[in-house]
Design an enzyme around this catalytic site. Structure first.
Site, mmCIF file in Angstrom:
data_model
loop_
_atom_site.group_PDB
_atom_site.id
_atom_site.type_symbol
_atom_site.label_atom_id
_atom_site.label_comp_id
_atom_site.label_asym_id
_atom_site.label_seq_id
_atom_site.Cartn_x
_atom_site.Cartn_y
_atom_site.Cartn_z
ATOM 1 C CE1 TYR A 24 -8.593 -4.055 6.950
ATOM 2 C CE2 TYR A 24 -7.933 -5.141 4.923
ATOM 3 C CZ TYR A 24 -8.349 -5.207 6.235
ATOM 4 O OH TYR A 24 -8.525 -6.432 6.819
ATOM 5 C CG ASP B 236 -2.102 -1.000 0.948
ATOM 6 O OD1 ASP B 236 -2.306 -1.416 -0.209
ATOM 7 O OD2 ASP B 236 -2.787 -1.370 1.920
HETATM 8 NI NI NI Z 1 -7.177 -7.119 7.986
#
Ligand code: NI
Length: 627
Positions: free
Chosen positions: A371, A287
């Protein structure tokens, strides 16, 4: 201006103009990043307030769809391009421009529309496509291209939570550079889960009505002072920066004028999934290096994300067309009460002394696809530094057909919704300068002493301290059973007791390393995650744990490559890389949005001071204390 001032929009504009005047950029050229080329420690030592500042920026240029990149350096003070270097075979982080194109182009592709129709999905507008970094799995589509592997979800209406309805079995390989669908892969349809996964307030009426307000007020204002990107608070002094990949960076962190860290940041993270199936086995997002924790940072909101007397910093990055791009309120700073700092009641006199702990919080929150990651740096009154990652958002899920069990590699988190096991592994880079540049690192842990002579009651244990002499000997794991930690010392500077001054890096909770096999694609590419600790001597171009270009990289770059030289570490300008994280076994309670999960580490003074440095914190105003 200071040499470490954050890059301004004008500087970004100037850098691109200088490049354009020296080199013709082809139509469609994208700018991957424009970042400050951080000055050396020597430059910073020699520079004095009021001196002219020589600003150099690094620009990464994406000239076209092939695997050719250009790394440029631009000296703003002399308006010259000082470096122009072609890099071949590497891929930059995915661009948002190309990812957005992938969504539109895929939605118009006949094979994709046909695969949706097989599943009874005809409302293309409400289909959500998530382009993922593809990793390296030997698909023909990966070779020679910059690609995304796209998975899909469907919403009932535009603001619905699409993740509740994964379109199982459908994967699109997309050529980002050429804006074209390479192939639509259909592993077979699974019915859409029936229940929605909405997390907005209107979907959960009635809401609790018995929560009374909590107000944080500082009638005299906060105790910190901000000047440009410099922050002064309670003997602490530091500067902050903002990087497209790392997000928030801390610079020249000192306490009472004494240097502790030259620079600190989270340089990389990887999320490897443990399910070997065709929909999840290839999921291992980097990420930072593939998306950019800084680029994915969202503006923060007063009273919701941050509470109290807040100071926000905006972050200025370069857009992919080379223009300044400001993320308003990207970084939040405020003070937090943190319970008691120290306390004692004298039982002979009944007199008690107590001081309240307070911390300065500097944070940003990055939304990477499904996320959220909140990165929080805390500075405490007693010289402690803490880093905490808050993991929240929505898990990456698939659909389970009715009557099909979740199996060994994941959990059914809602009816028909399957969440595979996975890890979140972070790589910090901590360039320590404990009272100067020359530092050494020791491993310290408890050592049990054998019973017998000198240990008649078999109770003896002591602290064992082992010097990490060179890089290969400094590849270390945590061990909570022995309270293992690492001490960064300056052997040339001693405290009032004659001990070398030091800070200790303390793992705050059990922290995993990479569970995928060492020879696997993700373990090769995220070599940093094989050990909790790495130590290197400072090198300006060793910036991020997985190297400069992790996107679709074969692996072996970054920390494993650099440390193979086994360079000496004793009394060097040491950089400590601490890798930490969580192994996530999903729970139904993580659905549809995860309550925050925490991970992180502590940096604690250990002989840096002669005694408790917070004895001079005044008692709280009695009017704030009640019997
Ligand atoms: Ni997770």
């Amino acid at each position: 201006m200071h040499p470490l001032s954050m890059l301004s929009g004008d500087e970004i504009t100037a850098a691109i103009a200088i490049i354009r005047s020296a080199h013709e950029l082809a139509e469609g050229t994208l700018i991957s990043h424009v970042v400050l080329d951080e000055p050396s420690k020597q430059y910073l030592t020699d520079w004095h307030d009021g001196d002219p500042v020589e600003r150099v920026v690094r620009v990464l240029i994406i000239p076209g769809p092939t695997l050719e990149l250009i790394e440029a350096r631009v000296a703003l003070h002399s308006a010259t391009v000082t470096e122009w270097r072609a890099v071949s075979g590497m891929r930059p982080a995915l661009t948002m421009h190309e990812a957005a194109n992938a969504i539109f182009t895929t939605k118009a592709h006949p094979d994709y529309i046909a695969a949706l129709a097989v599943r009874g999905i005809t409302d293309i507008d409400n289909v959500q496509i998530d382009p993922w970094p593809a990793g390296v799995f030997g698909y023909a589509a990966e070779a020679g291209r910059r690609i995304a592997r796209c998975i899909s979800f469907v919403r009932e209406f535009p603001t619905d939570n699409g993740y509740a309805r994964p379109i199982e079995g459908l994967i699109v390989h997309f050529d980002l550079g050429r804006n074209e669908v390479i192939e639509v892969i259909d592993h077979g349809a699974t019915p859409l889960p029936l229940r929605h996964g909405r997390y907005t307030a209107d979907a959960h009426e009635p809401l609790r009505a018995d929560l009374k307000p909590i107000s944080i007020t500082q009638p005299d204002g906060p105790s910190f002072v901000v000047d440009d990107n410099r922050i002064d608070w309670q003997k602490w002094s530091l500067r902050i920066g903002f990087d497209p990949y790392e997000g928030l960076t801390l610079h020249q962190v000192s306490y009472a004028g004494r240097s502790i860290l030259h620079r600190a940041s989270i340089t990389e993270m990887v999320v490897p999934y443990g399910d070997p199936g065709e929909m999840h086995g290839w999921k291992n997002a980097f990420d930072a290096g593939e998306w950019g924790l800084g680029r994915m940072t969202q503006s923060l909101q007063l009273g919701c994300d941050c509470l109290g007397e807040i100071h926000y910093f905006d972050a200025t990055l370069a857009s992919e067309h080379g223009n300044p791009w400001v993320i308003n309120n990207a970084i939040c700073m405020h003070e937090e009460d943190y319970g008691i700092l120290w306390k004692h009641v004298d039982l002979m006199t009944g007199l008690g002394e107590v001081r309240r702990s307070r911390r300065l919080v500097i944070s940003f929150i990055s939304t990477v696809g499904n996320y959220e990651y909140g990165f929080f740096w805390y500075l405490y009154l007693d010289g402690t530094i803490q880093h905490e990652v808050k993991l929240t958002g929505i898990m990456s899920v698939g659909a389970l057909a009715p009557g099909v069990a979740a199996g060994d590699y994941g959990v059914e988190v809602a009816v028909g919704v399957y969440a595979p096991v996975h890890q979140h592994l972070f790589c910090s880079r901590l360039d320590f300068d404990i009272d100067g540049i020359s530092n050494r690192v020791y491993e310290v842990e408890a050592e049990v002493v054998a019973p017998g002579h000198g240990n008649p009651w078999s109770n003896a244990f002591r602290m064992r301290k082992s010097l990490l002499e060179s890089e290969l000997g400094a590849l270390r794991q945590t061990n909570s059973a022995t309270s293992r930690a690492w001490k960064i010392e300056n052997d040339n500077v001693h405290n009032g007791l004659g001990q070398p001054v030091a800070y200790k890096l303390i793992p705050t909770m059990s922290t995993p390393t990479m569970l995928a096999q060492p020879g696997s694609s993700v373990a090769r590419r995220a070599g940093f995650a094989r050990h909790n600790l790495w130590v290197t001597p400072f090198a300006a171009d060793e910036r991020r744990g997985a190297g400069e270009y992790p996107n679709q990289h074969d692996g072996g770059d970054g920390l494993p490559l650099w440390t193979a030289a086994d360079r000496p570490l004793v009394d060097a300008d040491v950089v400590v890389w601490y890798c930490f994280g969580v192994t996530h076994f999903p729970r139904p309670e993580d659905w549809p949005v995860m309550p925050v999960e925490y991970t992180g580490f502590l940096l604690q003074p250990s002989g840096f001071f002669d005694r408790n440095p917070a004895l001079d914190v005044p008692p709280s105003n009695a009017s704030h204390c009640h019997d």
